[in-house]
Design an enzyme around this catalytic site. Structure first.
Site, PDB file in Angstrom:
ATOM      1  N   ARG A  52      38.027   1.511  17.402  1.00  0.00           N
ATOM      2  CA  ARG A  52      39.191   1.538  18.280  1.00  0.00           C
ATOM      3  C   ARG A  52      40.422   1.460  17.386  1.00  0.00           C
ATOM      4  O   ARG A  52      40.698   0.410  16.827  1.00  0.00           O
ATOM      5  CB  ARG A  52      39.119   0.366  19.261  1.00  0.00           C
ATOM      6  N   HIS A  91      43.183  -3.093  22.186  1.00  0.00           N
ATOM      7  CA  HIS A  91      42.108  -3.129  23.193  1.00  0.00           C
ATOM      8  C   HIS A  91      42.623  -2.581  24.525  1.00  0.00           C
ATOM      9  O   HIS A  91      41.985  -1.744  25.158  1.00  0.00           O
ATOM     10  CB  HIS A  91      41.613  -4.560  23.351  1.00  0.00           C
ATOM     11  N   TYR A 145      44.754 -10.311  15.062  1.00  0.00           N
ATOM     12  CA  TYR A 145      43.395 -10.639  14.613  1.00  0.00           C
ATOM     13  C   TYR A 145      42.809  -9.633  13.627  1.00  0.00           C
ATOM     14  O   TYR A 145      41.690  -9.798  13.180  1.00  0.00           O
ATOM     15  CB  TYR A 145      42.460 -10.782  15.825  1.00  0.00           C
TER      16      TYR A 145
HETATM   17  C1  LIG Z   1      32.205 -10.072  32.654  1.00  0.00           C
HETATM   18  C2  LIG Z   1      33.492  -9.844  31.937  1.00  0.00           C
HETATM   19  N1  LIG Z   1      33.957 -10.795  31.092  1.00  0.00           N
HETATM   20  C3  LIG Z   1      35.146 -10.628  30.484  1.00  0.00           C
HETATM   21  C4  LIG Z   1      35.882  -9.505  30.677  1.00  0.00           C
HETATM   22  C5  LIG Z   1      37.224  -9.341  29.988  1.00  0.00           C
HETATM   23  N2  LIG Z   1      37.110  -8.294  28.980  1.00  0.00           N
HETATM   24  C6  LIG Z   1      37.510  -7.041  29.254  1.00  0.00           C
HETATM   25  S1  LIG Z   1      37.167  -6.008  28.029  1.00  0.00           S
HETATM   26  C7  LIG Z   1      36.505  -7.226  27.058  1.00  0.00           C
HETATM   27  C8  LIG Z   1      35.950  -6.864  25.723  1.00  0.00           C
HETATM   28  C9  LIG Z   1      34.932  -5.782  25.823  1.00  0.00           C
HETATM   29  O1  LIG Z   1      34.480  -5.392  24.578  1.00  0.00           O
HETATM   30  P1  LIG Z   1      33.397  -4.260  24.413  1.00  0.00           P
HETATM   31  O2  LIG Z   1      32.244  -4.491  25.338  1.00  0.00           O
HETATM   32  O3  LIG Z   1      33.076  -4.169  22.984  1.00  0.00           O
HETATM   33  O4  LIG Z   1      34.113  -2.938  24.910  1.00  0.00           O
HETATM   34  P2  LIG Z   1      35.490  -2.304  24.414  1.00  0.00           P
HETATM   35  O5  LIG Z   1      36.563  -2.826  25.321  1.00  0.00           O
HETATM   36  O6  LIG Z   1      35.693  -2.656  22.998  1.00  0.00           O
HETATM   37  O7  LIG Z   1      35.347  -0.833  24.623  1.00  0.00           O
HETATM   38  C10 LIG Z   1      36.570  -8.435  27.731  1.00  0.00           C
HETATM   39  C11 LIG Z   1      36.121  -9.707  27.161  1.00  0.00           C
HETATM   40  C12 LIG Z   1      35.371  -8.535  31.563  1.00  0.00           C
HETATM   41  N3  LIG Z   1      36.023  -7.401  31.824  1.00  0.00           N
HETATM   42  N4  LIG Z   1      34.181  -8.724  32.183  1.00  0.00           N
END
Ligand SMILES: Cc1ncc(C[n+]2csc(CCOP(=O)(O)OP(=O)(O)O)c2C)c(N)n1
Lengths: 338, 381
Positions: B271, B275, B284
């Site tokens: 990415r 985010h 970070y």
């Molecule tokens: C169950 C849940 N917990 C927390 C969140 C908040 N949250 C949104 S995106 C994220 C990180 C996701 O990381 P990843 O799975 O690696 O996907 P990326 O966003 O990097 O594509 C978090 C913690 C959420 N959407 N759903």
């Protein structure tokens, strides 16, 4: 009811936002008790997605301010285990709408470890979660489902509406021997500043606060809805000479039944304002509690002014969903004129 | 993986144990010596490039719209569009796509309009409406929740003997920590369903790096725990992603004797930006980390490859850029001209409007009548 508890220590006040007050409470408790640890997603170096844990990582290090893998059930289950080892974990769930993967740990275990073990063990954990609407967030980020947790025996549920209360209630929650779900109204995180004493102090759990005195009707509310409720109360006083007593519950479980009922005995009329859906929301519980204990004082049906029984809409329509001052005023007048 | 295809870049069975991601193009977009170009027509290759350009520009525009306050929080995909576009190119029309909140390009390629991608960002829920002939689920925001559902749909197709249909499910590296990921993949192995699970390993789950998410060396290797196949692919190499996904989908539909249907694809990517637009990666992460990955950029790589093949020149490149630009502008105007109807809050909660919702809708409408829309338009504070 007790309004403001007196600070135990500290010699001054700071002007803080609600989210800064949360951070201050964590800082205060972590400084005085090394068993207090903060765990959650992005709470460490990043300081939390709302910056509630900002600077704690630099101050206390990665062993006490811990970024966990992305797993809410893991976070709360781990917190219970830490508590069993004698620690005082504060777990952050990023949004209340993402607490559901942890629901099993919260309602099957945290809440009933004490009763299941016949008092031998307990889970003195705090689960913090931002909740509520009004910040143009995506789906699942604006929910207000406090009733899920209030319904569960063995949990305490808290929701502050001022920076002062946020700090005092969070400290009380961390020191509390039972598991506490601490719901932070994110709309208020940076909405205004308030005086917050330095040092540790507790706002006792299960004490509601009377935010405005009045004789004509009592409006019960909490969290972000205290603001539009107070605006509505001022408006109906100015325009209609109706004096509203506004009770901010602060702790949603256990409820401060005494304050709730005493105020109703004085006014004889009541409305409950919450942003959660109406059906089986906390408004129903409050209305029934009043009727069980003070039906003879009742002069009008108890009005619920709430979110709708629909999912929270996306942000274009969010302001229609959340009780606005006009809706609250209307409900107040309808009840007073009954 | 299926060994039927000559161009299959990973024919040996050790591929599951390989830590090195499969690649077809090098960092600059040159064809690697051992690799073969996937069986895609020239038109398809150019179309894939055009979709990549569109995705990149869409992303830039969405970020700038968010900065201007015209859309709400947005999850950027720059650096990840190569994998998104390529995985969807591997799908056939009847295959199903389970996206996250970041798979804008994957959804677009599988049939969603640009306007429908923008609408929820403008607060309009009707953007989630999926045309009947498009097999895409609305975005999944709660992490990993789509994994067991995708498995279930694949199983359903299998039980109904729809051998021509597979399911492709996206998620991030962070998602592999949730219980739902493990439950979904475990079921997928047990019921041997025609599904492909694509982990878009962009190295970060908000601020938590991959190596703090799991102690496994790779994400692909987790597949072994569920008795399914795991493959690592260079997620910034669109041709490799296409080929790996195509093989996995074809195996899902048509396994050879003893072959397991489900595959976990670890698409190794990055990415580049934040985010979401609400996030600040400088808190970070070191900027030069992003720089290192930018040198392998999927758009540049495919462009260079197409130039080398003689399929692309400057005129065509400009034409493609202009077309992308005008498509996006048109989508933005369409969406910004649309307005949300407050009564729609009550729609689609149930198939039939229950009395209590009708009452609440009528109450709201009465209040709007009485106080005017302005009374509702202020932010609550
Ligand atoms: C169950 C849940 N917990 C927390 C969140 C908040 N949250 C949104 S995106 C994220 C990180 C996701 O990381 P990843 O799975 O690696 O996907 P990326 O966003 O990097 O594509 C978090 C913690 C959420 N959407 N759903």
């Amino acid at each position: 009811m007790s309004s403001a508890a007196t600070p135990e220590t500290g010699d001054g006040t700071d002007s803080l936002t609600l989210v800064e007050a949360v951070q201050d409470a964590l800082y205060t408790e972590m400084s005085s008790d090394e068993n207090v640890v903060v765990i959650g997603e992005d709470v460490g170096e990043n300081g939390g997605v709302f910056r509630a844990t900002e600077a704690l990582y630099e101050e206390f290090g990665g062993n006490r301010v811990v970024d966990t893998p992305l797993a809410e059930s893991g976070i709360v289950g781990t917190a219970i285990g830490l508590a069993l080892a004698g620690m005082r974990p504060v777990a952050e769930l990023q949004f209340m709408g993402f607490s559901y993967p942890a629901f099993d740990q919260i309602v099957s275990h945290a809440s009933r470890l004490r009763s299941r073990s016949h008092g031998q063990y307990s889970a003195p954990i705090v689960i913090r979660a931002p909740y509520g609407g009004g910040i143009r967030a995506p789906e699942h980020h604006s929910e207000s489902k406090e009733a899920f947790f209030v319904h569960e025996p063995g949990l305490k549920v808290v929701s502050p509406s001022t920076p002062y209360d946020a700090k005092g209630l969070l400290i009380a929650s961390i020191r509390d021997p039972d598991p506490v779900v601490f719901l932070e109204p994110k709309l208020l995180y940076r909405a205004f500043r308030g005086d917050v004493p330095t040092g540790g102090y507790e706002v006792p759990l299960a004490d509601a606060a009377i935010r405005r005195e009045g004789d004509d009707i009592t409006v019960y509310t909490w969290g972000a809805m205290t603001r539009p409720t107070l605006i509505a109360a001022d408006n109906v006083a100015d325009e209609h000479g109706v004096e509203v007593e506004v009770v901010d519950l602060r702790t949603l479980s256990p409820l401060d039944v005494e304050t709730i009922v005493d105020s109703f005995r004085k006014t004889g009329r009541a409305a409950v304002v919450h942003e959660a859906p109406k059906t089986a929301g906390l408004g129903a519980e409050i209305a029934t509690t009043i009727q069980e204990r003070a039906v003879c004082y009742q002069e009008a049906p108890i009005k619920r002014i709430t979110g709708f029984d629909t999912p929270m809409p996306l942000h274009a329509l969010e302001d229609y969903y959340l009780p606005q001052a006009v809706r609250i005023q209307d409900g107040i007048l309808e009840t007073v004129e009954f | 993986m299926s060994t039927q295809n000559e161009a299959d870049p990973h024919v040996n069975s050790e591929s599951t144990q390989r830590d090195e991601p499969i690649r077809i193009l090098d960092d600059d977009g040159n064809l690697l010596s051992h690799a073969e170009v996937p069986a895609l027509s020239d038109e398809k290759l150019l179309a894939m490039y055009e979709d990549l350009v569109l995705a990149r520009r869409f992303d830039q525009r969405a970020i700038s719209l968010q900065r201007q306050g015209r859309i709400a929080t947005y999850a950027p995909m720059t650096g990840q569009e190569g994998s998104q576009v390529a995985t969807s190119y591997a799908l056939e029309e009847q295959d199903w796509l389970f996206p996250t909140y970041r798979e804008h390009a994957a959804k677009y390629v599988h049939g969603m309009s640009l306007a429908s991608l923008l609408k929820p960002l403008c607060g309009l829920r009707d953007g989630y409406a999926i045309p009947d002939d498009v097999n895409v689920l609305p975005e999944y925001i709660p992490i990993a929740t789509q994994v067991p559902q995708a498995m279930g749909m694949a199983w359903g197709h299998h039980l109904q003997n729809r051998a021509d249909t597979a399911v492709l499910c996206h998620f991030g590296d962070g998602a592999t920590s949730e219980g739902d990921f493990h439950e979904g993949l475990n079921f997928a192995g047990v019921f041997d369903v025609p599904a492909v699970f694509v982990c878009n390993n962009n190295q970060w789950a908000i601020s938590v790096p991959r190596d703090q998410q799991t102690a496994s060396d790779t994400i692909a290797q987790k597949a072994a725990a569920y008795g399914i196949e795991g493959v690592r692919v260079d997620g910034l190499d669109p041709l490799a992603v296409y080929e790996v996904t195509r093989c996995a989908l074809s195996k899902a539909k048509n396994p050879t004797d003893g072959e397991r249907r489900p595959t976990l694809v670890e698409s190794v990517q990055y990415r580049y930006g934040a985010h979401t637009t609400a996030d600040d990666p400088s808190v970070y992460r070191e900027e030069d980390e992003a720089e290192a990955w930018r040198r392998k950029d999927p758009v540049d790589r495919l462009r260079n490859f197409l130039y080398a093949e003689g399929l692309l020149d400057e005129d065509l490149e400009d034409e493609i850029d202009d077309r992308a630009e005008s498509q996006i502008s048109e989508a933005i105007s369409t969406v910004e001209a649309a307005a949300a109807d407050p009564s729609s809050i009550f729609e689609h909660v149930y198939e039939e409007l229950p009395d209590r919702l009708r009452e609440q809708r009528d109450e709201l409408n009465a209040l709007r009548e009485k106080y005017g829309e302005e009374a509702f338009s202020e932010v609550l504070e």
